[in-house]
Design a protein around this motif. Structure first.
Motif, PDB file in Angstrom:
ATOM      1  N   LYS A   1      -9.782   2.285 -10.729  1.00 44.09           N
ATOM      2  CA  LYS A   1      -9.675   2.383  -9.853  1.00 44.09           C
ATOM      3  C   LYS A   1      -8.796   1.117 -10.187  1.00 44.09           C
ATOM      4  O   LYS A   1      -8.535   0.396 -10.520  1.00 44.09           O
ATOM      5  CB  LYS A   1     -10.433   1.492  -8.559  1.00 44.09           C
TER       6      LYS A   1
ATOM      7  N   GLU B   1       1.191  -0.446   0.043  1.00 42.98           N
ATOM      8  CA  GLU B   1      -0.052  -0.383   0.058  1.00 42.98           C
ATOM      9  C   GLU B   1       0.612   1.016   0.012  1.00 42.98           C
ATOM     10  O   GLU B   1       0.327   2.271   0.006  1.00 42.98           O
ATOM     11  CB  GLU B   1      -1.022   0.124   1.077  1.00 42.98           C
TER      12      GLU B   1
ATOM     13  N   ALA C   1      -0.567   7.063  -8.048  1.00 47.29           N
ATOM     14  CA  ALA C   1      -1.683   6.661  -7.098  1.00 47.29           C
ATOM     15  C   ALA C   1      -1.330   5.036  -6.634  1.00 47.29           C
ATOM     16  O   ALA C   1      -0.057   4.800  -6.306  1.00 47.29           O
ATOM     17  CB  ALA C   1      -2.553   6.251  -8.150  1.00 47.29           C
ATOM     18  N   ARG C   2      -2.012   4.757  -5.418  1.00 45.07           N
ATOM     19  CA  ARG C   2      -1.360   3.592  -4.606  1.00 45.07           C
ATOM     20  C   ARG C   2      -2.739   2.289  -4.640  1.00 45.07           C
ATOM     21  O   ARG C   2      -3.356   2.492  -5.686  1.00 45.07           O
ATOM     22  CB  ARG C   2      -1.608   4.236  -3.168  1.00 45.07           C
ATOM     23  N   SER C   3      -1.989   1.689  -5.380  1.00 44.47           N
ATOM     24  CA  SER C   3      -2.563  -0.091  -4.878  1.00 44.47           C
ATOM     25  C   SER C   3      -4.449   0.068  -3.683  1.00 44.47           C
ATOM     26  O   SER C   3      -4.050   0.594  -3.201  1.00 44.47           O
ATOM     27  CB  SER C   3      -2.574  -1.153  -4.792  1.00 44.47           C
TER      28      SER C   3
ATOM     29  N   LEU D   1       3.585   4.086  -4.460  1.00 44.97           N
ATOM     30  CA  LEU D   1       3.203   4.948  -5.701  1.00 44.97           C
ATOM     31  C   LEU D   1       3.751   4.436  -6.784  1.00 44.97           C
ATOM     32  O   LEU D   1       4.569   4.282  -7.614  1.00 44.97           O
ATOM     33  CB  LEU D   1       3.799   6.107  -5.375  1.00 44.97           C
TER      34      LEU D   1
ATOM     35  N   GLU E   1      -6.811   2.404  -4.882  1.00 45.51           N
ATOM     36  CA  GLU E   1      -7.148   4.396  -4.479  1.00 45.51           C
ATOM     37  C   GLU E   1      -7.892   4.080  -6.080  1.00 45.51           C
ATOM     38  O   GLU E   1      -7.238   3.571  -6.629  1.00 45.51           O
ATOM     39  CB  GLU E   1      -5.515   4.725  -4.707  1.00 45.51           C
ATOM     40  N   SER E   2      -8.692   5.520  -5.855  1.00 45.03           N
ATOM     41  CA  SER E   2      -9.448   5.680  -7.229  1.00 45.03           C
ATOM     42  C   SER E   2      -9.191   6.809  -7.246  1.00 45.03           C
ATOM     43  O   SER E   2      -8.778   7.108  -5.947  1.00 45.03           O
ATOM     44  CB  SER E   2     -11.278   5.174  -6.393  1.00 45.03           C
ATOM     45  N   ARG E   3      -9.648   7.454  -8.704  1.00 51.97           N
ATOM     46  CA  ARG E   3      -9.007   8.234  -9.135  1.00 51.97           C
ATOM     47  C   ARG E   3     -10.342   8.856 -10.500  1.00 51.97           C
ATOM     48  O   ARG E   3     -10.861   7.875 -11.003  1.00 51.97           O
ATOM     49  CB  ARG E   3      -7.832   8.311  -9.725  1.00 51.97           C
TER      50      ARG E   3
END
Length: 276
Positions: A86, A4, A55-57, A7, A59-61
């Motif tokens: 996601k 987690e 983004a991280r695993s 990045l 994470e939604s953007r």
């Protein structure tokens, strides 16, 4: 690092689920799950990959993008879209240490030096094959330019149909049917001159072989079948049985005689070496 904490960065491969919308409405082809994307590869439309950087695993953007103009789907060209994305996984390439242990993991090697020698031999073999092919191509080009003769249109038509069949066999299942039909139609329309050239070369090699009384022995045919079996991972007996049942011997003999004719031309030619 914990997963987690990683990045996403250019060069990383991220797995993404996304839903694309235009003016709040989902559009065809804009929704997918488990898509693997290498960030920085430029595979996706401009802005898509860039907005996943950092983004991280898990994470939604929300990705704000605009389809380029022109675009494969004209209905989407130039349109602004939003992708609810996601990131479900991030993978990084980690290069192994180049040492003897790495060499042993590759197979039948004891040291890294063994691997380097094998690579060197492979590269030299590739260069030799490329050089031989260039020489043969040059000899055939020169031979065709020095001779002037017409070839029967029926032979050219037969050669063109053979090339079309080969193209269909190579691409069937790898391309959509409509694209395959388009490629076949293009070859049928534009391939006459190339087919004629191949017939001319075949007839010239046949003439060279006849003048030099070149032929393929049974031992040479069997050796060629053994070579084909080894290169394709086939059992040698199975390859021989298949060749006998399918009547391949004549075609293999013709291939061997062509190779001998090219070798004969090479021996007779004045050859100047040039820098690669």
């Amino acid at each position: 690092e914990e997963a987690e904490d990683v990045l996403a960065a250019n060069g990383h491969q991220v797995t993404v689920d996304f839903v694309g919308t235009i003016d709040g409405v989902a559009f065809e082809g804009g929704t997918a799950e488990g898509v693997e994307i290498e960030l920085g590869s430029g595979r996706m439309i401009p802005g898509f990959e860039e907005q996943l950087v950092g983004a991280r695993s898990g994470e939604s953007r929300s990705l704000q993008v605009t389809f380029p103009t022109p675009y494969g789907n004209p209905a989407l060209a130039g349109k602004a879209a939003v992708f609810a994305a996601k990131v479900t996984a991030i993978k990084r390439r980690e290069l192994p240490v180049l040492d003897d242990d790495f060499a042993k993991d590759l197979g039948d090697f004891e040291t890294l030096g063994d691997v380097k020698r094998k690579l060197q031999e492979s590269l030299e073999s590739q260069r030799r094959h490329a050089s031989d092919h260039a020489l043969e191509r040059s000899l055939l080009d020169d031979l065709v330019s020095r001779t002037s003769f017409e070839v029967p249109p029926t032979l050219v038509a037969r050669q063109l149909e053979s090339q079309i069949q080969q193209l269909e066999q190579q691409l069937r299942g790898r391309l959509p049917e409509n694209e395959l039909r388009m490629r076949v139609a293009q070859l049928r329309e534009e391939g006459w001159s190339e087919a004629k050239r191949r017939v001319q070369e075949a007839l010239l090699l046949e003439s060279v072989a006849a003048r030099a009384t070149l032929a393929a022995s049974e031992e040479e045919i069997h050796a060629r079948l053994d070579e084909m079996a080894a290169s394709q991972g086939f059992d040698a007996k199975l390859m021989h049985d298949l060749a006998r049942s399918q009547g391949w011997h004549a075609a293999i003999a013709a291939e061997i005689v062509d190779r001998k004719a090219l070798a004969h031309l090479t021996a007779q030619a004045r050859i100047a070496e040039v820098e690669a």
